[in-house]
Design an enzyme around this catalytic site. Structure first.
Site, PDB file in Angstrom:
ATOM      1  N   ARG A 239       0.631  -1.355   0.290  1.00 12.95           N
ATOM      2  CA  ARG A 239       0.261  -0.207   0.045  1.00 12.95           C
ATOM      3  C   ARG A 239       1.469   1.134  -0.181  1.00 12.95           C
ATOM      4  O   ARG A 239       2.081   1.098   0.485  1.00 12.95           O
ATOM      5  CB  ARG A 239      -1.221  -0.380   0.938  1.00 12.95           C
ATOM      6  CG  ARG A 239      -2.226  -1.130   1.293  1.00 12.95           C
ATOM      7  CD  ARG A 239      -3.097  -0.259  -0.066  1.00 12.95           C
ATOM      8  NE  ARG A 239      -3.720  -1.960  -0.004  1.00 12.95           N
ATOM      9  CZ  ARG A 239      -4.313  -2.526  -1.060  1.00 12.95           C
ATOM     10  NH1 ARG A 239      -3.301  -2.579  -1.609  1.00 12.95           N
ATOM     11  NH2 ARG A 239      -5.251  -3.416  -0.823  1.00 12.95           N
ATOM     12  N   GLU A 268      -3.276   7.691  -5.371  1.00 12.47           N
ATOM     13  CA  GLU A 268      -3.868   6.719  -6.699  1.00 12.47           C
ATOM     14  C   GLU A 268      -5.177   7.437  -6.815  1.00 12.47           C
ATOM     15  O   GLU A 268      -6.348   7.417  -6.753  1.00 12.47           O
ATOM     16  CB  GLU A 268      -4.115   4.902  -6.320  1.00 12.47           C
ATOM     17  CG  GLU A 268      -3.031   4.551  -5.734  1.00 12.47           C
ATOM     18  CD  GLU A 268      -3.335   3.182  -5.273  1.00 12.47           C
ATOM     19  OE1 GLU A 268      -3.903   2.542  -5.425  1.00 12.47           O
ATOM     20  OE2 GLU A 268      -2.498   2.632  -4.825  1.00 12.47           O
ATOM     21  N   HIS A 287      -0.744   0.167 -10.086  1.00 10.36           N
ATOM     22  CA  HIS A 287      -1.784  -0.197  -9.164  1.00 10.36           C
ATOM     23  C   HIS A 287      -2.180  -1.296  -9.642  1.00 10.36           C
ATOM     24  O   HIS A 287      -3.613  -1.922  -9.732  1.00 10.36           O
ATOM     25  CB  HIS A 287      -2.846   0.135  -8.012  1.00 10.36           C
ATOM     26  CG  HIS A 287      -3.064  -0.958  -6.950  1.00 10.36           C
ATOM     27  ND1 HIS A 287      -3.242   0.022  -6.005  1.00 10.36           N
ATOM     28  CD2 HIS A 287      -2.743  -1.532  -6.619  1.00 10.36           C
ATOM     29  CE1 HIS A 287      -3.853  -0.987  -4.806  1.00 10.36           C
ATOM     30  NE2 HIS A 287      -3.334  -1.886  -5.577  1.00 10.36           N
TER      31      HIS A 287
END
Length: 322
Positions: A239, A268, A287
């Site tokens: 993360r 993000e 991601h």
């Protein structure tokens, strides 16, 4: 059993819900995240909620849902987007999707490590922009895995899968750190449990695969990067908030460490003018750790089955015990 699905998910997962008897599905049918107002409206009066890691499920959402909400199923292995205290207070069951994305995320972690340490994006760009003129002995040199020491922060399912894939590259030594030793798991790699500071000091490659918790938030900071070797490479596929990105930028820009590869950031998506994106020695991906067709379909089916089991009062395939 009225449920709200917060995004367009793989068809296999939606099919599980639509074919379940008595399940009425309302979906935000878009590739983009559901707007907050639509989320609050969509969850109102529902018994079940299938969400993604980009959906912040907090008190406001739970209050909008009302007392009828019994189950939340997240299509993710992480659950830091869920306000667990509020959820537990209301007696809501939670399903999640561990295991099924382990292999895909581990593969991506290794790919990202190789891309960063062997400067692959930078080299590919040289081919495109005319920088490739001839073979040069010292040009585009990076760092290899053979004979190296790899430090893994969080030797869980993904951390073990990463180590398993790196071992055949000739890694000499594995170090790991976490909340406690995992002797049985570590034995496969002869991995040594060490403090975070020692892992930083001795590792040629650091791979972060831990969960985001209050203890891990911001743990990779100025002190951590300051202890790493100038030739070391830092990889994060856990993360974004585990890393202090300002400190990482300084470490990369001033040669404190050699390179970094990130599949997760804060926020993000990362703004296109973010300083990290100006660095040649930082590879950033959007991601995509679990982004294989098979993995995403399996995640969607598991999330759907978790939701249905919870609605029926049955054991979930994977329930987060609160």
């Amino acid at each position: 059993m009225a449920v709200f699905v917060t995004r367009r998910i793989p068809a296999e997962g939606l099919r599980v819900l639509s074919q379940a008897g008595g399940c009425l599905v309302q979906q935000w049918d878009s590739e983009e995240p559901v707007p907050r107002a639509e989320l609050l409206a969509g969850v109102a009066g529902k018994r079940g909620l299938l969400c993604l890691l980009s959906d912040r499920i907090d008190r406001e959402v739970l209050e909008a849902a009302g007392p009828g909400l019994k189950v939340i199923s997240t299509m993710s292995v992480g659950f830091d987007h869920l306000s667990l205290d509020e959820i537990k207070k209301r007696g809501i069951r939670v399903g999640y999707t561990p295991d099924v994305l382990t292999d895909a995320t581990a593969e991506l972690s290794v790919a990202l490590l190789l891309a960063a340490c062997r400067r692959l994006p930078e080299a590919a760009e040289q081919v495109k922009n005319g920088g490739w003129t001839t073979w040069k002995p010292l040009w585009m040199c990076g760092y290899g895995l053979s004979g190296s020491t790899v430090g893994i922060i969080g030797l869980g399912r993904i951390g073990q899968a990463v180590a398993r894939r790196l071992k055949p590259f000739g890694v000499k030594k594995f170090l790991y750190t976490g909340t406690c030793p995992k002797s049985e798991c570590a034995a496969e790699f002869a991995a040594e449990f060490v403090p975070l500071t020692r892992l930083a000091e001795e590792s040629d490659f650091v791979v972060v695969t831990c969960a985001l918790t209050p203890a891990t938030q911001g743990m990779c900071n100025k002190d951590f990067f300051g202890r790493m070797k100038k030739t070391s490479v830092f990889i994060n596929t856990s993360r974004g908030a585990v890393v202090n990105q300002d400190d990482l930028y300084d470490a990369l820009a001033h040669g404190q460490i050699a390179a970094a590869g990130l599949d997760v950031t804060t926020p993000e998506p990362l703004p296109t003018d973010h300083p990290l994106l100006s660095l040649k020695n930082c590879v950033i991906l959007p991601h995509i750790g679990s982004a294989t067709y098979a993995t995403r379909s399996t995640m969607a089916v598991l999330a759907a089955n978790n939701l249905l089991a919870g609605l029926r009062g049955e054991p979930m395939p994977h329930e987060l015990l609160l």
